[in-house]
Design an enzyme around this catalytic site. Structure first.
Site, short mmCIF file in Angstrom:
data_model
loop_
_atom_site.label_atom_id
_atom_site.label_comp_id
_atom_site.label_asym_id
_atom_site.label_seq_id
_atom_site.Cartn_x
_atom_site.Cartn_y
_atom_site.Cartn_z
N GLY A 14 0.92 -1.17 0.01
CA GLY A 14 0.05 0.08 -0.20
C GLY A 14 0.77 1.26 -0.04
O GLY A 14 1.87 1.15 0.66
N ARG A 77 -0.26 -6.83 -5.05
CA ARG A 77 -0.87 -8.16 -5.64
C ARG A 77 0.36 -8.95 -6.17
O ARG A 77 0.37 -10.23 -6.36
CB ARG A 77 -2.00 -8.12 -6.52
CG ARG A 77 -3.39 -8.11 -5.77
CD ARG A 77 -4.33 -7.61 -6.51
NE ARG A 77 -4.08 -6.20 -7.06
CZ ARG A 77 -4.77 -5.92 -8.08
NH1 ARG A 77 -5.83 -6.44 -8.67
NH2 ARG A 77 -4.60 -4.54 -8.47
N ASP A 112 5.61 -5.74 5.54
CA ASP A 112 5.57 -7.10 5.89
C ASP A 112 5.62 -7.82 4.64
O ASP A 112 6.24 -8.80 4.37
CB ASP A 112 4.85 -7.36 7.06
CG ASP A 112 3.43 -7.16 6.98
OD1 ASP A 112 2.95 -6.53 5.90
OD2 ASP A 112 2.47 -7.42 7.77
N THR A 134 4.86 1.79 6.30
CA THR A 134 3.43 1.47 6.52
C THR A 134 2.65 2.25 7.36
O THR A 134 3.39 2.55 8.64
CB THR A 134 3.17 -0.25 6.80
OG1 THR A 134 2.08 -0.12 7.45
CG2 THR A 134 4.12 -0.51 7.84
N ASP A 136 0.69 1.39 9.30
CA ASP A 136 0.20 0.48 10.34
C ASP A 136 1.20 0.47 11.43
O ASP A 136 0.91 0.04 12.65
CB ASP A 136 -0.08 -1.01 9.82
CG ASP A 136 -1.02 -1.06 8.62
OD1 ASP A 136 -2.05 -0.09 8.61
OD2 ASP A 136 -1.10 -2.16 8.04
N ASP A 138 3.39 -1.57 11.88
CA ASP A 138 3.46 -2.89 12.48
C ASP A 138 4.64 -3.82 12.25
O ASP A 138 4.74 -5.07 12.42
CB ASP A 138 2.18 -3.76 12.18
CG ASP A 138 2.17 -3.80 10.70
OD1 ASP A 138 2.87 -3.37 9.80
OD2 ASP A 138 1.17 -4.61 10.31
N ARG A 180 -4.91 -2.06 10.01
CA ARG A 180 -4.96 -3.68 10.01
C ARG A 180 -5.19 -4.30 11.40
O ARG A 180 -6.18 -3.96 12.01
CB ARG A 180 -4.02 -4.24 8.98
CG ARG A 180 -4.17 -4.93 7.95
CD ARG A 180 -3.15 -5.58 7.32
NE ARG A 180 -2.49 -5.02 6.07
CZ ARG A 180 -2.99 -5.24 4.72
NH1 ARG A 180 -4.15 -5.97 4.51
NH2 ARG A 180 -2.57 -4.62 3.80
#
Ligand code: F6P
Length: 357
Positions: A14, A77, A112, A134, A136, A138, A180
């Protein structure tokens, strides 16, 4: 004089603010420090598989520091080890492109999913280095990832904006943020926006406790409340609210919308009028914050340092104020989660924030 080094760079997963700042830093440091050539790989690993690339020159990376998104394009993807809906292993194509371009190293700017691929390519002999990004936040082994601070700024701004409407209408306003399966974004934006209730995946909540807090505020004469909810919380401790599944994606599950369910329950249990704002992809847009520009610049320089020192399979990392590096694999062994003893959680509780536990 030996041959000029050739460095490939790609952004995968992303997008987020700060990617261009990182591309710029990698390219400029490579031009200045090594007089290296820099090849931009388009659309993440898809460009490596299909040999869609372009040489980056000074003009390409000049004036992009403040630009959101990524000039190279991205893709969440294109996994060379499980490509497309048939999940074919096309990693040989990625290796072929790397060799055809005569690259000495590949800088992968990602999260990740990207690093899982980068790690496997490294195991196949490709000299890769990583730059963590990211919203996130994370990834293990780094305090911050590029994009997180900018997303916190967007989310905080939105929380500030719903304050006045919540107050005018005497409502409960829920702001749902991304992130997420972790609560970093909700926690930071919630604290920065003075949320009364913050719900994150790492702290199990009970609706009775959440409603008790909202009613307590009402009784104290506070006629509105602000809640910040992470998209990854589990209803009743188990149920994730899934928005859609993206076939062929490295992580097919897309979360979103849990706040509507929470709002319904609040209205049923308390009678308090409740509205929801799901922020979605606005959190990934806009210009990067100064923090992210500084972080991206330091990470870009570190990535080039790693390449010059031939320390491959490593990721740039910030620990405190130190810019260092760690094995890519160590950043993806598990997700970095908020822990209940985190000073920020303690500080939030100390100022009266309810986590519904
Ligand atoms: O990982 C970044 C992230 O923005 C998450 O916070 C969110 O759940 C997901 O990506 C959304 O993915 P997509 O852009 O594919 O909808």
């Amino acid at each position: 004089m030996g041959r000029k080094k050739r460095i490939g760079v790609l952004t995968a997963g992303g997008d987020c603010p700060g990617l261009n700042a990182a591309i710029r830093a990698v390219a400029k440091a490579a031009f200045f420090e090594e007089r290296a050539e820099v090849i931009g790989i388009k659309d993440g690993f898809d460009g490596l598989i299909h040999d869609h690339t372009r040489k980056l020159v000074w003009e390409d990376v000049s004036g992009i520091l403040t630009l959101g998104g990524t000039i190279l394009g991205t893709n969440n993807r294109a996994d060379p080890f499980a490509y497309g809906e048939e999940k074919k292993d096309v990693s040989k194509l990625a290796l072929d492109t790397f060799h055809k371009l005569k690259l000495d190293a590949l800088v992968c700017i990602g999260g990740d999913g990207t690093f899982t691929v980068a790690h496997k390519l490294h195991q196949l002999g490709m000299p890769v280095v990583g730059i963590p990004k990211t919203i996130d936040n994370d990834l293990e082994q780094t305090d911050y990832t590029i994009g997180f601070n900018s997303a916190v700024a967007v989310a905080t701004d939105s929380i500030d904006k719903v304050h006045s409407t919540a107050e005018s209408h005497h409502r409960v306003m829920i702001v749902e943020v991304m992130g997420r399966y972790v609560g970093w974004l909700a926690l930071h934006a919630g604290v920065a926006g003075g949320a009364d209730v913050i719900l994150i995946p790492e702290i199990a909540f009970e609706m009775d406790k959440v409603c008790g807090e909202l009613e307590k505020r009402s009784k104290l004469g506070k006629r509105f409340s602000i809640m910040v909810v992470a998209e990854g919380i589990r209803l009743g401790g188990t149920e994730l609210v899934i928005k859609r599944e993206v076939k062929g994606s490295t992580e097919p599950i897309r979360l979103g919308g849990v706040s509507y369910r929470i709002a319904e329950q609040i209205e049923q249990l308390t009678g308090l009028e409740t509205r929801v704002a799901v922020l979605g992809h606005v959190q990934r847009g806009g210009t990067p914050t100064p923090f992210d520009r500084v972080l991206a610049t330091q990470f870009g320089k570190k990535a080039v340092d790693l390449i010059l020192a031939e320390e491959f399979g490593r990721m740039a990392s910030i620990q405190g104020i130190k810019i260092t590096s760690v094995p890519i694999q160590s950043a993806i062994v598990r997700q970095k989660k908020v822990t209940p003893d985190l000073p920020l959680v303690q500080a939030a509780r100390a100022v009266g924030t309810c986590f519904g536990d």
